[in-house]
Design a protein around this motif. Sequence first.
Motif, PDB file in Angstrom:
ATOM      1  N   ARG A   1       0.800  -1.223   0.000  1.00 29.95           N
ATOM      2  CA  ARG A   1       0.000   0.000   0.000  1.00 29.95           C
ATOM      3  C   ARG A   1       0.831   1.271   0.000  1.00 29.95           C
ATOM      4  NH1 ARG A   1      -2.922  -3.849   2.517  1.00 29.95           N
ATOM      5  NH2 ARG A   1      -5.143  -3.956   1.951  1.00 29.95           N
ATOM      6  N   ILE A   2       2.124   1.145   0.110  1.00 28.89           N
ATOM      7  CA  ILE A   2       2.986   2.322   0.110  1.00 28.89           C
ATOM      8  C   ILE A   2       4.187   2.102  -0.792  1.00 28.89           C
ATOM      9  CG2 ILE A   2       2.392   3.457   2.280  1.00 28.89           C
ATOM     10  CD1 ILE A   2       4.206   1.673   3.766  1.00 28.89           C
ATOM     11  N   PHE A   3       4.514   3.124  -1.599  1.00 26.38           N
ATOM     12  CA  PHE A   3       5.607   3.026  -2.565  1.00 26.38           C
ATOM     13  C   PHE A   3       6.562   4.202  -2.392  1.00 26.38           C
ATOM     14  CE2 PHE A   3       1.659   1.424  -4.624  1.00 26.38           C
ATOM     15  CZ  PHE A   3       1.969   0.072  -4.571  1.00 26.38           C
ATOM     16  N   PRO A   4       7.640   4.018  -1.638  1.00 23.60           N
ATOM     17  CA  PRO A   4       8.578   5.113  -1.390  1.00 23.60           C
ATOM     18  C   PRO A   4       9.151   5.736  -2.662  1.00 23.60           C
ATOM     19  CG  PRO A   4       8.984   3.307   0.114  1.00 23.60           C
ATOM     20  CD  PRO A   4       8.004   2.803  -0.888  1.00 23.60           C
ATOM     21  N   ALA A   5       9.308   4.951  -3.714  1.00 22.51           N
ATOM     22  CA  ALA A   5       9.871   5.480  -4.958  1.00 22.51           C
ATOM     23  C   ALA A   5       8.890   6.399  -5.682  1.00 22.51           C
ATOM     24  CB  ALA A   5      10.283   4.324  -5.873  1.00 22.51           C
ATOM     25  N   ALA A   6       7.602   6.233  -5.428  1.00 25.07           N
ATOM     26  CA  ALA A   6       6.566   7.062  -6.059  1.00 25.07           C
ATOM     27  C   ALA A   6       5.440   7.270  -5.039  1.00 25.07           C
ATOM     28  CB  ALA A   6       6.042   6.410  -7.329  1.00 25.07           C
ATOM     29  N   PRO A   7       5.663   8.124  -4.040  1.00 25.64           N
ATOM     30  CA  PRO A   7       4.703   8.286  -2.940  1.00 25.64           C
ATOM     31  C   PRO A   7       3.273   8.546  -3.372  1.00 25.64           C
ATOM     32  CG  PRO A   7       6.735   9.451  -2.455  1.00 25.64           C
ATOM     33  CD  PRO A   7       6.843   9.000  -3.879  1.00 25.64           C
ATOM     34  N   ASP A   8       3.083   9.368  -4.415  1.00 26.81           N
ATOM     35  CA  ASP A   8       1.722   9.713  -4.832  1.00 26.81           C
ATOM     36  C   ASP A   8       0.963   8.532  -5.422  1.00 26.81           C
ATOM     37  OD1 ASP A   8       1.499  12.517  -4.156  1.00 26.81           O
ATOM     38  OD2 ASP A   8       3.015  12.882  -5.691  1.00 26.81           O
ATOM     39  N   HIS A   9       1.670   7.463  -5.750  1.00 27.85           N
ATOM     40  CA  HIS A   9       1.015   6.262  -6.273  1.00 27.85           C
ATOM     41  C   HIS A   9       0.700   5.264  -5.166  1.00 27.85           C
ATOM     42  CE1 HIS A   9       1.337   7.194 -10.572  1.00 27.85           C
ATOM     43  NE2 HIS A   9       2.519   7.716 -10.290  1.00 27.85           N
ATOM     44  N   SER A  10       1.003   5.604  -3.936  1.00 26.16           N
ATOM     45  CA  SER A  10       0.722   4.721  -2.811  1.00 26.16           C
ATOM     46  C   SER A  10      -0.785   4.593  -2.610  1.00 26.16           C
ATOM     47  CB  SER A  10       1.362   5.266  -1.531  1.00 26.16           C
ATOM     48  OG  SER A  10       2.766   5.357  -1.659  1.00 26.16           O
ATOM     49  N   LEU A  11      -1.268   3.367  -2.451  1.00 21.51           N
ATOM     50  CA  LEU A  11      -2.690   3.145  -2.224  1.00 21.51           C
ATOM     51  C   LEU A  11      -3.150   3.786  -0.924  1.00 21.51           C
ATOM     52  CD1 LEU A  11      -3.259  -0.561  -3.355  1.00 21.51           C
ATOM     53  CD2 LEU A  11      -4.034   1.523  -4.497  1.00 21.51           C
ATOM     54  N   LEU A  12      -2.257   3.866   0.040  1.00 25.02           N
ATOM     55  CA  LEU A  12      -2.590   4.496   1.311  1.00 25.02           C
ATOM     56  C   LEU A  12      -3.061   5.933   1.097  1.00 25.02           C
ATOM     57  CD1 LEU A  12      -2.473   3.878   4.396  1.00 25.02           C
ATOM     58  CD2 LEU A  12      -0.249   5.006   4.414  1.00 25.02           C
ATOM     59  N   LEU A  13      -2.426   6.632   0.167  1.00 21.93           N
ATOM     60  CA  LEU A  13      -2.801   8.007  -0.152  1.00 21.93           C
ATOM     61  C   LEU A  13      -3.944   8.063  -1.156  1.00 21.93           C
ATOM     62  CD1 LEU A  13       0.709   9.712  -0.452  1.00 21.93           C
ATOM     63  CD2 LEU A  13      -0.942   9.979   1.402  1.00 21.93           C
ATOM     64  N   ARG A  14      -3.862   7.251  -2.183  1.00 19.69           N
ATOM     65  CA  ARG A  14      -4.854   7.309  -3.259  1.00 19.69           C
ATOM     66  C   ARG A  14      -6.248   6.917  -2.764  1.00 19.69           C
ATOM     67  NH1 ARG A  14      -3.022   7.609  -8.417  1.00 19.69           N
ATOM     68  NH2 ARG A  14      -4.551   6.136  -9.277  1.00 19.69           N
TER      69      ARG A  14
ATOM     70  N   VAL B   1      -8.787   6.762  -6.070  1.00 19.01           N
ATOM     71  CA  VAL B   1      -9.311   5.491  -6.568  1.00 19.01           C
ATOM     72  C   VAL B   1     -10.448   5.092  -5.627  1.00 19.01           C
ATOM     73  CG1 VAL B   1      -7.119   4.775  -7.581  1.00 19.01           C
ATOM     74  CG2 VAL B   1      -7.622   4.164  -5.214  1.00 19.01           C
ATOM     75  N   PRO B   2     -11.353   4.212  -6.076  1.00 18.49           N
ATOM     76  CA  PRO B   2     -12.493   3.839  -5.232  1.00 18.49           C
ATOM     77  C   PRO B   2     -12.074   3.356  -3.845  1.00 18.49           C
ATOM     78  CG  PRO B   2     -12.809   3.032  -7.457  1.00 18.49           C
ATOM     79  CD  PRO B   2     -11.406   3.565  -7.400  1.00 18.49           C
ATOM     80  N   HIS B   3     -12.796   3.825  -2.839  1.00 17.07           N
ATOM     81  CA  HIS B   3     -12.506   3.467  -1.454  1.00 17.07           C
ATOM     82  C   HIS B   3     -13.824   3.309  -0.719  1.00 17.07           C
ATOM     83  CE1 HIS B   3     -11.045   4.819   2.762  1.00 17.07           C
ATOM     84  NE2 HIS B   3     -10.829   3.518   2.623  1.00 17.07           N
ATOM     85  N   GLY B   4     -14.028   2.138  -0.115  1.00 17.52           N
ATOM     86  CA  GLY B   4     -15.280   1.863   0.568  1.00 17.52           C
ATOM     87  C   GLY B   4     -15.588   2.847   1.673  1.00 17.52           C
ATOM     88  N   GLY B   5     -14.555   3.414   2.286  1.00 14.06           N
ATOM     89  CA  GLY B   5     -14.751   4.375   3.366  1.00 14.06           C
ATOM     90  C   GLY B   5     -14.910   5.801   2.891  1.00 14.06           C
ATOM     91  N   GLY B   6     -14.868   6.007   1.567  1.00 10.24           N
ATOM     92  CA  GLY B   6     -15.000   7.356   1.034  1.00 10.24           C
ATOM     93  C   GLY B   6     -13.736   8.179   1.212  1.00 10.24           C
ATOM     94  N   ARG B   7     -13.809   9.452   0.884  1.00 12.87           N
ATOM     95  CA  ARG B   7     -12.651  10.334   1.000  1.00 12.87           C
ATOM     96  C   ARG B   7     -12.409  10.710   2.453  1.00 12.87           C
ATOM     97  NH1 ARG B   7     -13.048  15.500  -2.529  1.00 12.87           N
ATOM     98  NH2 ARG B   7     -14.536  16.096  -0.905  1.00 12.87           N
ATOM     99  N   ARG B   8     -11.172  10.515   2.897  1.00 11.43           N
ATOM    100  CA  ARG B   8     -10.794  10.815   4.270  1.00 11.43           C
ATOM    101  C   ARG B   8      -9.854  12.009   4.382  1.00 11.43           C
ATOM    102  NH1 ARG B   8     -14.190   8.532   7.925  1.00 11.43           N
ATOM    103  NH2 ARG B   8     -14.969   6.576   7.042  1.00 11.43           N
ATOM    104  N   MET B   9      -9.287  12.429   3.274  1.00 14.16           N
ATOM    105  CA  MET B   9      -8.412  13.600   3.254  1.00 14.16           C
ATOM    106  C   MET B   9      -8.363  14.149   1.834  1.00 14.16           C
ATOM    107  SD  MET B   9      -4.571  11.912   3.414  1.00 14.16           S
ATOM    108  CE  MET B   9      -4.951  10.690   4.664  1.00 14.16           C
ATOM    109  N   ASP B  10      -8.046  15.405   1.715  1.00 11.16           N
ATOM    110  CA  ASP B  10      -7.905  16.029   0.397  1.00 11.16           C
ATOM    111  C   ASP B  10      -6.448  15.970  -0.049  1.00 11.16           C
ATOM    112  OD1 ASP B  10     -10.617  16.766   0.191  1.00 11.16           O
ATOM    113  OD2 ASP B  10     -10.254  18.552   1.426  1.00 11.16           O
ATOM    114  N   VAL B  11      -6.239  15.915  -1.345  1.00  9.21           N
ATOM    115  CA  VAL B  11      -4.890  15.841  -1.896  1.00  9.21           C
ATOM    116  C   VAL B  11      -4.063  17.056  -1.497  1.00  9.21           C
ATOM    117  CG1 VAL B  11      -3.536  15.761  -4.032  1.00  9.21           C
ATOM    118  CG2 VAL B  11      -5.619  14.387  -3.823  1.00  9.21           C
ATOM    119  N   ASP B  12      -4.704  18.209  -1.349  1.00  9.02           N
ATOM    120  CA  ASP B  12      -3.970  19.430  -1.003  1.00  9.02           C
ATOM    121  C   ASP B  12      -3.965  19.707   0.507  1.00  9.02           C
ATOM    122  OD1 ASP B  12      -6.635  20.046  -0.722  1.00  9.02           O
ATOM    123  OD2 ASP B  12      -6.554  21.928  -1.849  1.00  9.02           O
TER     124      ASP B  12
END
Length: 288
Positions: A176-189, A195-206
């Motif tokens: 779920r985490i990719f140090p080489a490309a942090p923004d592609h980490s599922l933890l963030l996405r 990307v679809p998340h059953g819990g909905g949006r928990r934080m904004d990208v900015d």
Amino acid sequence: KRLHLIFATALLCGTMPSESAAVLAKIDFETLPTGPGAKGLRLSGSGDRLQLLVNGYEVDGRRRDVSREVTYAVSPAKVVTVDATGFVKPLADGAATITAKTGAAQATIQIQVEKFGEVQEINFANRIVPIFTKTGCNSGGCHGKSGGQNGFRLSLLGFEPQEDFEYLVKEARLRRIFPAAPDHSLLLRKGAAVVPHGGGRRMDVDSHDYDLMRRWIAAGLPYGKADDPTVSRIEVLPRERVMAEKAEQQLGVYAHYSDGHIEDVTRAALFEANDKEIAEVSENGLIT
């Protein structure tokens, strides 16, 4: 003790009648808690933040929050930026004066920024786990329940940060985490619902939470040092306030660390009102 295990309260009384936009006799800044390690208005590193609190005093002596009514100005302008809510972000090392003004009333306060260009160490238990708590990810109804959820588990309310770290970094094998490309980490996405998340949006990208978690991933997923200071307690300002109907009050939350220093953690705190029929509080600490 850790930040995500500690709660602070502000006493709120709503006994005054609805107030109009009365002319203010004066305004002043609410100061940070004082103590042997209090850093005052000082930001350290590019990721540090500060919530300004501004009091307004009417002619009859009544006090109310005007943190979002005043206009802010900074001189010199390239040291910090202050938005309309009084939230301060650093721009460069240096000293600056922040002025708050409304009508004929104004107040000033000094602020210092240091170590802006230095890479700041991020302690997992102190900085990252509180994000899971604030966003509800480690609650009993989500990934904090026994066995986790959808293959991802966290300790309930972050009570076991070492276990959370082990699962994220080791047991989950960096799925779920990719140090080489942090923004592609599922933890963030997933957290930002990119990307679809059953819990909905928990934080904004900015958001600050997203940026902090991204910097932690990019830094190589550090846990922190054994002798890193921990949070001893948190304090909320103002400690009590009588509010008129339909008034607003911005809260400031400050963490007292084991080494004596104090930091503004308003945007990292989880706010809950014990009686929502009297008042509600936003995720950023604004009481309405």
